[in-house]
Design a protein around this motif. Structure first.
Motif, short mmCIF file in Angstrom:
data_model
loop_
_atom_site.label_atom_id
_atom_site.label_comp_id
_atom_site.label_asym_id
_atom_site.label_seq_id
_atom_site.Cartn_x
_atom_site.Cartn_y
_atom_site.Cartn_z
N SER A 232 0.79 -1.38 0.07
CA SER A 232 0.11 -0.10 0.00
C SER A 232 0.86 1.32 0.10
CB SER A 232 -0.90 0.00 1.30
OG SER A 232 -1.56 1.22 1.07
N GLU A 233 0.43 2.34 -0.63
CA GLU A 233 0.99 3.59 -0.60
C GLU A 233 0.88 4.28 0.88
OE1 GLU A 233 2.75 5.87 -2.44
OE2 GLU A 233 3.54 4.08 -3.38
N THR A 234 -0.27 3.96 1.60
CA THR A 234 -0.40 4.23 2.49
C THR A 234 0.29 3.80 3.95
OG1 THR A 234 -2.73 5.01 2.16
CG2 THR A 234 -2.15 4.98 4.48
N LEU A 235 1.19 4.31 4.57
CA LEU A 235 2.10 3.80 5.83
C LEU A 235 1.41 4.23 7.15
CD1 LEU A 235 4.82 2.30 5.82
CD2 LEU A 235 5.66 4.59 6.18
N VAL A 236 1.17 3.05 7.78
CA VAL A 236 0.53 3.16 9.22
C VAL A 236 1.71 3.24 10.24
CG1 VAL A 236 -1.05 2.37 10.87
CG2 VAL A 236 -1.30 1.72 8.41
N VAL A 237 1.70 4.38 11.04
CA VAL A 237 2.42 4.73 12.12
C VAL A 237 1.79 4.40 13.20
CG1 VAL A 237 3.89 6.13 13.07
CG2 VAL A 237 4.00 6.25 10.52
N GLU A 238 2.15 3.37 14.17
CA GLU A 238 1.53 3.01 15.30
C GLU A 238 2.30 3.08 16.60
OE1 GLU A 238 -1.28 -0.63 16.98
OE2 GLU A 238 -0.13 -0.87 15.21
N PHE A 239 1.47 4.17 17.56
CA PHE A 239 1.96 4.39 18.81
C PHE A 239 1.37 3.69 19.82
CE2 PHE A 239 1.87 8.15 15.96
CZ PHE A 239 3.14 8.56 16.18
N LYS A 240 2.10 2.59 19.99
CA LYS A 240 1.52 1.53 21.00
C LYS A 240 1.08 1.95 22.46
CE LYS A 240 2.57 -2.36 18.04
NZ LYS A 240 2.88 -3.99 18.06
N GLN A 241 1.77 3.03 23.01
CA GLN A 241 1.56 3.50 24.13
C GLN A 241 -0.01 4.00 24.54
OE1 GLN A 241 3.54 4.80 22.06
NE2 GLN A 241 4.09 7.06 22.32
N TYR A 242 -0.64 4.30 23.38
CA TYR A 242 -1.96 4.54 23.37
C TYR A 242 -3.03 3.50 23.46
CZ TYR A 242 0.01 9.27 23.11
OH TYR A 242 0.68 10.68 23.47
N PRO A 243 -4.27 3.66 23.88
CA PRO A 243 -5.10 2.48 23.75
C PRO A 243 -5.71 2.46 22.47
CG PRO A 243 -5.90 4.57 24.89
CD PRO A 243 -4.40 4.72 24.89
#
Length: 325
Positions: A265-276
């Motif tokens: 995908s051209e969309t890149l998901v950046v996930e901050f796991k410190q948040y619920p």
């Protein structure tokens, strides 16, 4: 027959150079300084970069990186500049110390480093005793050097000064006109500055096309009270940080590895796991083709990305995340 015993004095200088070097390499910094006061020959030898490089790596390798060394070189050049030069005249106009290099545009100038009472170093620097001068400047707390300060799951750009009495640091940040933001900061809360990009300038990333699911990254972030990276804002309370995150799945993905096409995908998901899960801060979407320049949300905007490739760095963030959760 009367035997007369003759006393023979043996100097360190009588030893072969390899043996003498082996002895000096085992001396502490204080012992090296004392040994340098014995004679001119030992002074020159004990002040040489070879021996002080050992102590620099042992004590300061954890917090002094290439960015700090570049700033140090700026001061070396300034202090040793020829009399009458423009640079030397500028330094002479500073009564109490030496400012480091600057980046950015007013009023968002970012100070690279600061030297308190730098004139006493001139004799060491003119003698090319650079490592010794650097070590003593750090040890005395006179050199405010650039480094990064861990705060939760982000790191903050700061200038640090060492306190040898407590074996801790003071920290200043650009927020609030370089005010003191912390005292008695321990070594494990610090790391070297890892990019030369000023904290007020968007870091140019070179890893967007290579990022894949599960990669660990750090991403620049700035609150919404400020303008996007690279623009000027007339506010001295700016706060730029590097946040820890992981490349995650798209919302449309069921996270089954046999049917996951997130990598394509051209969309890149950046996930901050410190948040619920469900939090507006949990994920942000970036576009690969323009290096995420459009990335922002209701409470802030994002800058460049560093892909983490060092396992020790990744483990440090995992430990902080586990502690946070």
């Amino acid at each position: 027959m009367k035997k007369i015993a003759n006393s023979v004095s043996i100097s360190l200088l009588n030893f072969p150079e390899s043996i003498l070097d082996g002895i000096l390499e085992r001396l502490s910094p204080i012992e090296l300084i004392k040994m340098s006061e014995v004679c001119i020959c030992l002074r020159n030898k004990c002040r040489s970069d070879h021996f002080w490089e050992i102590h620099m790596k042992q004590k300061w390798g954890r917090v002094i990186g290439h960015v700090a060394l570049k700033e140090w070189q700026w001061h070396v050049t300034s202090i040793t500049a020829e009399e009458g030069s423009v640079l030397n005249q500028q330094i002479n106009n500073i009564q109490n110390g030496s400012l480091g290099s600057f980046s950015g545009a007013w009023p968002m100038l970012c100070l690279g480093s600061y030297f308190e009472e730098c004139t006493h170093l001139k004799s060491l620097l003119l003698s090319n005793n650079f490592k010794m001068a650097l070590y003593l400047s750090l040890e005395s707390g006179k050199f405010w050097f650039p480094a990064q300060l861990f705060r939760g799951l982000y790191v903050h750009e700061a200038l640090l000064s060492y306190d040898s009495k407590t074996d801790t640091f003071q920290a200043r940040t650009r927020s609030g006109n370089w005010r003191i933001v912390g005292n008695k900061i321990h070594w494990d809360k610090l790391r070297p500055s890892l990019v030369e990009t000023s904290s007020c300038v968007r870091h140019v990333s070179d890893c967007y096309q290579d990022l894949k699911l599960g990669d660990h990254i750090e991403i620049q972030w700035r609150g919404n009270t400020q303008t996007p990276y690279g623009e000027i804002k007339y506010d001295h309370n700016d706060s730029e940080n590097w946040w820890y995150a992981v490349i995650g799945h798209l919302d449309s993905c069921n996270e089954n590895e046999n049917y996951c096409f997130c990598q394509n995908s051209e969309t890149l998901v950046v996930e901050f796991k410190q948040y619920p899960r469900g939090s507006s801060m949990r994920k942000t979407m970036l576009r690969r083709h323009n290096n995420g320049e459009q990335a922002e949300n209701s409470i802030g905007n994002y800058g460049g990305i560093r892909k983490l490739r060092d396992e020790e760095e990744i483990e440090k963030w995992k430990e902080l995340l586990d502690h946070r959760l």
